[in-house]
Design an enzyme around this catalytic site. Structure first.
Site, PDB file in Angstrom:
ATOM      1  N   ARG A  45     -11.002   6.859  73.691  1.00 48.89           N
ATOM      2  CA  ARG A  45     -11.503   7.226  75.020  1.00 48.89           C
ATOM      3  C   ARG A  45     -11.947   6.026  75.838  1.00 48.89           C
ATOM      4  O   ARG A  45     -12.117   6.127  77.051  1.00 48.89           O
ATOM      5  CB  ARG A  45     -12.667   8.202  74.877  1.00 48.89           C
ATOM      6  CG  ARG A  45     -12.227   9.558  74.391  1.00 48.89           C
ATOM      7  CD  ARG A  45     -13.392  10.426  74.051  1.00 48.89           C
ATOM      8  NE  ARG A  45     -14.127   9.901  72.911  1.00 48.89           N
ATOM      9  CZ  ARG A  45     -15.166  10.489  72.338  1.00 48.89           C
ATOM     10  NH1 ARG A  45     -15.606  11.629  72.834  1.00 48.89           N
ATOM     11  NH2 ARG A  45     -15.765   9.963  71.299  1.00 48.89           N
ATOM     12  N   LYS A 144      -7.187  15.555  57.140  1.00 52.80           N
ATOM     13  CA  LYS A 144      -8.123  16.582  56.690  1.00 52.80           C
ATOM     14  C   LYS A 144      -9.450  16.389  57.434  1.00 52.80           C
ATOM     15  O   LYS A 144      -9.699  15.275  57.906  1.00 52.80           O
ATOM     16  CB  LYS A 144      -8.310  16.500  55.179  1.00 52.80           C
ATOM     17  CG  LYS A 144      -9.155  15.298  54.728  1.00 52.80           C
ATOM     18  CD  LYS A 144      -9.897  15.577  53.451  1.00 52.80           C
ATOM     19  CE  LYS A 144     -11.205  14.858  53.439  1.00 52.80           C
ATOM     20  NZ  LYS A 144     -12.093  14.997  52.379  1.00 52.80           N
ATOM     21  N   HIS A 236      -8.508  17.581  47.680  1.00 50.49           N
ATOM     22  CA  HIS A 236      -8.133  16.624  46.629  1.00 50.49           C
ATOM     23  C   HIS A 236      -8.077  17.265  45.238  1.00 50.49           C
ATOM     24  O   HIS A 236      -7.095  17.114  44.513  1.00 50.49           O
ATOM     25  CB  HIS A 236      -9.135  15.460  46.555  1.00 50.49           C
ATOM     26  CG  HIS A 236      -9.341  14.749  47.852  1.00 50.49           C
ATOM     27  ND1 HIS A 236      -8.333  14.510  48.745  1.00 50.49           N
ATOM     28  CD2 HIS A 236     -10.451  14.210  48.408  1.00 50.49           C
ATOM     29  CE1 HIS A 236      -8.809  13.861  49.786  1.00 50.49           C
ATOM     30  NE2 HIS A 236     -10.086  13.671  49.610  1.00 50.49           N
TER      31      HIS A 236
HETATM   32  N1  LIG Z   1     -13.063   8.025  57.964  1.00 47.34           N
HETATM   33  C1  LIG Z   1     -12.485   8.391  56.842  1.00 47.34           C
HETATM   34  O1  LIG Z   1     -12.531   7.696  55.812  1.00 47.34           O
HETATM   35  C2  LIG Z   1     -11.716   9.684  56.798  1.00 47.34           C
HETATM   36  C3  LIG Z   1     -11.154  10.087  55.564  1.00 47.34           C
HETATM   37  C4  LIG Z   1     -10.397  11.250  55.525  1.00 47.34           C
HETATM   38  C5  LIG Z   1     -10.228  11.999  56.676  1.00 47.34           C
HETATM   39  N2  LIG Z   1     -10.807  11.601  57.841  1.00 47.34           N
HETATM   40  C6  LIG Z   1     -10.583  12.432  59.035  1.00 47.34           C
HETATM   41  O2  LIG Z   1      -9.978  11.641  60.054  1.00 47.34           O
HETATM   42  C7  LIG Z   1     -10.435  12.058  61.319  1.00 47.34           C
HETATM   43  C8  LIG Z   1     -11.086  10.855  62.034  1.00 47.34           C
HETATM   44  O3  LIG Z   1     -12.185  10.423  61.272  1.00 47.34           O
HETATM   45  P1  LIG Z   1     -12.965   9.075  61.612  1.00 47.34           P
HETATM   46  O4  LIG Z   1     -13.906   8.870  60.493  1.00 47.34           O
HETATM   47  O5  LIG Z   1     -12.025   7.998  61.964  1.00 47.34           O
HETATM   48  O6  LIG Z   1     -13.799   9.515  62.921  1.00 47.34           O
HETATM   49  P2  LIG Z   1     -14.517   8.578  63.988  1.00 47.34           P
HETATM   50  O7  LIG Z   1     -14.820   7.238  63.424  1.00 47.34           O
HETATM   51  O8  LIG Z   1     -15.628   9.388  64.561  1.00 47.34           O
HETATM   52  O9  LIG Z   1     -13.400   8.365  65.121  1.00 47.34           O
HETATM   53  C9  LIG Z   1     -12.991   9.423  65.932  1.00 47.34           C
HETATM   54  C10 LIG Z   1     -11.831   8.959  66.778  1.00 47.34           C
HETATM   55  O10 LIG Z   1     -11.429  10.048  67.607  1.00 47.34           O
HETATM   56  C11 LIG Z   1     -11.522   9.665  68.970  1.00 47.34           C
HETATM   57  N3  LIG Z   1     -12.002  10.800  69.749  1.00 47.34           N
HETATM   58  C12 LIG Z   1     -13.130  11.535  69.554  1.00 47.34           C
HETATM   59  N4  LIG Z   1     -13.233  12.504  70.488  1.00 47.34           N
HETATM   60  C13 LIG Z   1     -12.148  12.374  71.287  1.00 47.34           C
HETATM   61  C14 LIG Z   1     -11.688  13.066  72.436  1.00 47.34           C
HETATM   62  N5  LIG Z   1     -12.380  14.083  72.981  1.00 47.34           N
HETATM   63  N6  LIG Z   1     -10.528  12.677  73.009  1.00 47.34           N
HETATM   64  C15 LIG Z   1      -9.821  11.641  72.490  1.00 47.34           C
HETATM   65  N7  LIG Z   1     -10.198  10.929  71.410  1.00 47.34           N
HETATM   66  C16 LIG Z   1     -11.361  11.301  70.818  1.00 47.34           C
HETATM   67  C17 LIG Z   1     -12.532   8.540  68.999  1.00 47.34           C
HETATM   68  O11 LIG Z   1     -12.319   7.763  70.158  1.00 47.34           O
HETATM   69  P3  LIG Z   1     -13.513   6.811  70.752  1.00 47.34           P
HETATM   70  O12 LIG Z   1     -13.538   5.617  69.861  1.00 47.34           O
HETATM   71  O13 LIG Z   1     -13.081   6.460  72.094  1.00 47.34           O
HETATM   72  O14 LIG Z   1     -14.761   7.617  70.666  1.00 47.34           O
HETATM   73  C18 LIG Z   1     -12.190   7.808  67.715  1.00 47.34           C
HETATM   74  O15 LIG Z   1     -11.057   6.987  67.906  1.00 47.34           O
HETATM   75  C19 LIG Z   1     -11.395  13.217  61.065  1.00 47.34           C
HETATM   76  O16 LIG Z   1     -10.677  14.409  61.085  1.00 47.34           O
HETATM   77  C20 LIG Z   1     -11.868  12.940  59.650  1.00 47.34           C
HETATM   78  O17 LIG Z   1     -12.325  14.106  59.011  1.00 47.34           O
HETATM   79  C21 LIG Z   1     -11.542  10.467  57.919  1.00 47.34           C
END
Ligand SMILES: NC(=O)c1ccc[n+]([C@@H]2O[C@H](COP(=O)([O-])OP(=O)(O)OC[C@H]3O[C@@H](n4cnc5c(N)ncnc54)[C@H](OP(=O)(O)O)[C@@H]3O)[C@@H](O)[C@H]2O)c1
Length: 484
Positions: A45, A144, A236
């Site tokens: 964003r 997920k 998992h």
């Molecule tokens: N992190 C992990 O290790 C992990 C592992 C397995 C699965 N997941 C899954 O992967 C997904 C992302 O996780 P994450 O940990 O990377 O989350 P995160 O760090 O909170 O990042 C969220 C991402 O989504 C973007 N975003 C949020 N709201 C948005 C909107 N309204 N419009 C467009 N973009 C938006 C954010 O952009 P901005 O930066 O601009 O806010 C950011 O790039 C989730 O479903 C999570 O459950 C994550």
């Protein structure tokens, strides 16, 4: 999709993209495995240009790549592929701009990787379609968690299916990308030694453990509403269980393997109000020490004061009601702030009907142990004669390691490299089909309903231990113990 592909990452600025996806793509690029990939279009964003995104990505790669993997010249060519596009999920203008970027690039294939809030998946797919960005060669990867329960999972699947065919939907579970998990298929179906003994005549029980020493700080309200059962078991652990228990597939094609995994999930005996007390344990870590460092309890973490009905640990006794597995318990456990981080599958064989040896204690059973992390390896626990000039034959445990040197090298590939490569090539074998995910949710929903109806308590355990005492009792009533 044999043509060139543009990869668009929604959530390209997020934690998953920063720690896992971009490092995996860098490694594929370095190893010249990403020939089919043209550009990586990261979205978020924030209003920034591609140069600013690249500067951040460079700093993050230096930080998150395994030691020694950073290379200026690899980065120089990798960074030419990186493009940033600002997208707010609900803004149709942003999708029009993305469509223009995609059209300019001219890559016929498009892979949309949704690494953002699952509640946005349906809207993102619809917006992409309205902007004309979805073509016959487009695919979508879904991270997920796919929903919070069966109903929300179905809703996401319906919304995504309105835009993409099932053959174009790649539901990721990074456990399936692990070399050793795939090696299970080679082990089971490539070795006549193991296959005839892979059933209830020879195997007494199976244990699957996914233990983490980290807590849940930094995961905000997500974890408070989720808990260990939904966060880890639904995906998992059940995926690993289905690979361990499935019948030989008709071929190694995605459909045949997924059909067999699906049959296992359908044979899982429901855990209901009637049996949940004997079959499940919920736990929550209290303050303690992990690796010598004092840590707070779950309810003392800022975001979780009120989450006193959230489990950070779960242990289950699952039954698979079919001819191969009737009578063989599958014990599953996972938790946070446990004594150490490791994941493994333990196949424990039955003892011989009568022992000839004086010292033949219970712990000297044959076990096949598949280590999934931190190291990926397989070992077979057997017994040998205790060497020496003793008057009686005595036994001693011996571990045979079934991992060769070249396998160790390949195990060091990250699961995301494997899965990104497969998605680029359109191979769905290691991704979850819609019916698998929904069947797994149905089984999990029944446990949650039983916990709600029974008022199942969340038992405390000290951080740095292996969970509440009740988890030990869960297997002890069957005369067994967890493999530690
Ligand atoms: N992190 C992990 O290790 C992990 C592992 C397995 C699965 N997941 C899954 O992967 C997904 C992302 O996780 P994450 O940990 O990377 O989350 P995160 O760090 O909170 O990042 C969220 C991402 O989504 C973007 N975003 C949020 N709201 C948005 C909107 N309204 N419009 C467009 N973009 C938006 C954010 O952009 P901005 O930066 O601009 O806010 C950011 O790039 C989730 O479903 C999570 O459950 C994550």
């Amino acid at each position: 999709m044999s043509q060139m592909v543009d990869l668009v990452i929604f959530g390209g600025t997020g934690d998953l993209s920063t720690r896992k996806l971009l490092p995996a793509l860098y490694q594929l690029h370095r190893d010249k495995l990403a020939g089919r990939l043209r550009r990586i279009i990261a979205t978020g964003r924030s209003d920034m240009d591609s140069a600013t995104f690249c500067a951040d990505a460079e700093a993050n790669l230096v930080r998150f790549l395994p030691e020694g993997d950073w290379d200026e010249s690899v980065w120089a060519s990798f960074s030419e592929r990186l493009v940033y596009a600002r997208i707010e999920a609900s803004q149709s203008d942003d999708y029009q701009r993305l469509a223009a970027v995609l059209d300019q690039g001219g890559a016929p294939g498009r892979l949309f990787y949704l690494a953002t809030l699952p509640s946005l998946y349906g809207a993102i797919c619809q917006q992409l379609q309205s902007a004309g960005s979805v073509n016959a060669a487009s695919r979508v990867v879904l991270e997920k968690p796919l929903g919070h329960d069966l109903a929300s999972c179905r809703q996401i699947n319906e919304e995504v299916s309105a835009v993409f065919d099932e053959e174009a939907i790649f539901r990721i579970d990074h456990y399936l990308g692990k070399e050793t998990v795939q090696n299970l298929l080679a082990l089971r179906f490539g070795n006549p030694l193991f296959h005839p003994m892979w059933n209830n005549t020879f195997i007494s029980n199976v244990q699957i453990t996914v233990a983490e020493d980290i807590g849940v700080a930094g995961r905000g309200s997500y974890y408070a509403d989720t808990g260990a059962l939904r966060d880890m078991v639904q995906n998992h652990l059940l995926q690993v269980l289905s690979l361990v228990a499935m019948e030989p597939p008709a071929s190694l094609k995605a459909t045949d393997i997924r059909d067999e995994k699906m049959k296992v999930l359908r044979c899982l005996e429901p855990i209901t109000t009637a049996n949940a007390k004997e079959r499940t344990v919920r736990g929550r870590y209290s303050a303690g020490a992990v690796s010598g460092t004092a840590v707070k309890g779950f309810l003392e973490e800022d975001a979780f004061h009120d989450a006193d009905n959230t489990e950070t640990f779960v242990a289950l006794k699952a039954s698979i009601n079919n001819w191969r597995w009737a009578g063989v318990p599958f014990y599953l456990r996972t938790g946070k702030r446990l004594a150490r981080s490791y994941s493994e599958i333990v196949i424990e064989y039955r003892r011989q009907p009568f022992s000839l040896f004086a010292n033949d204690p219970q712990e000297l059973t044959n076990k096949l142990v598949v280590h999934l992390q931190p190291e990926e390896s397989i070992s077979l626990h057997t017994v040998n004669k205790k060497p020496g000039l003793t008057s009686r034959l005595r036994l001693k445990p011996v571990e045979l390691h079934l991992t060769d040197d070249s396998q160790e090298k390949h195990s060091s590939y990250d699961a995301y490299e494997r899965l990104l490569l497969d998605a680029l090539h359109g191979d769905q074998t290691l991704f979850m089909r819609r019916d698998e995910v929904e069947t797994a949710w149905r089984w999990i929903d029944s446990i949650i309903e039983a916990w709600d109806e029974n008022g199942t308590p969340v038992k405390p355990y000290n951080a740095g231990t292996m969970g509440p005492n009740a988890a030990t009792a869960l297997v002890a009533v069957d005369g067994r113990s967890w493999h530690e």
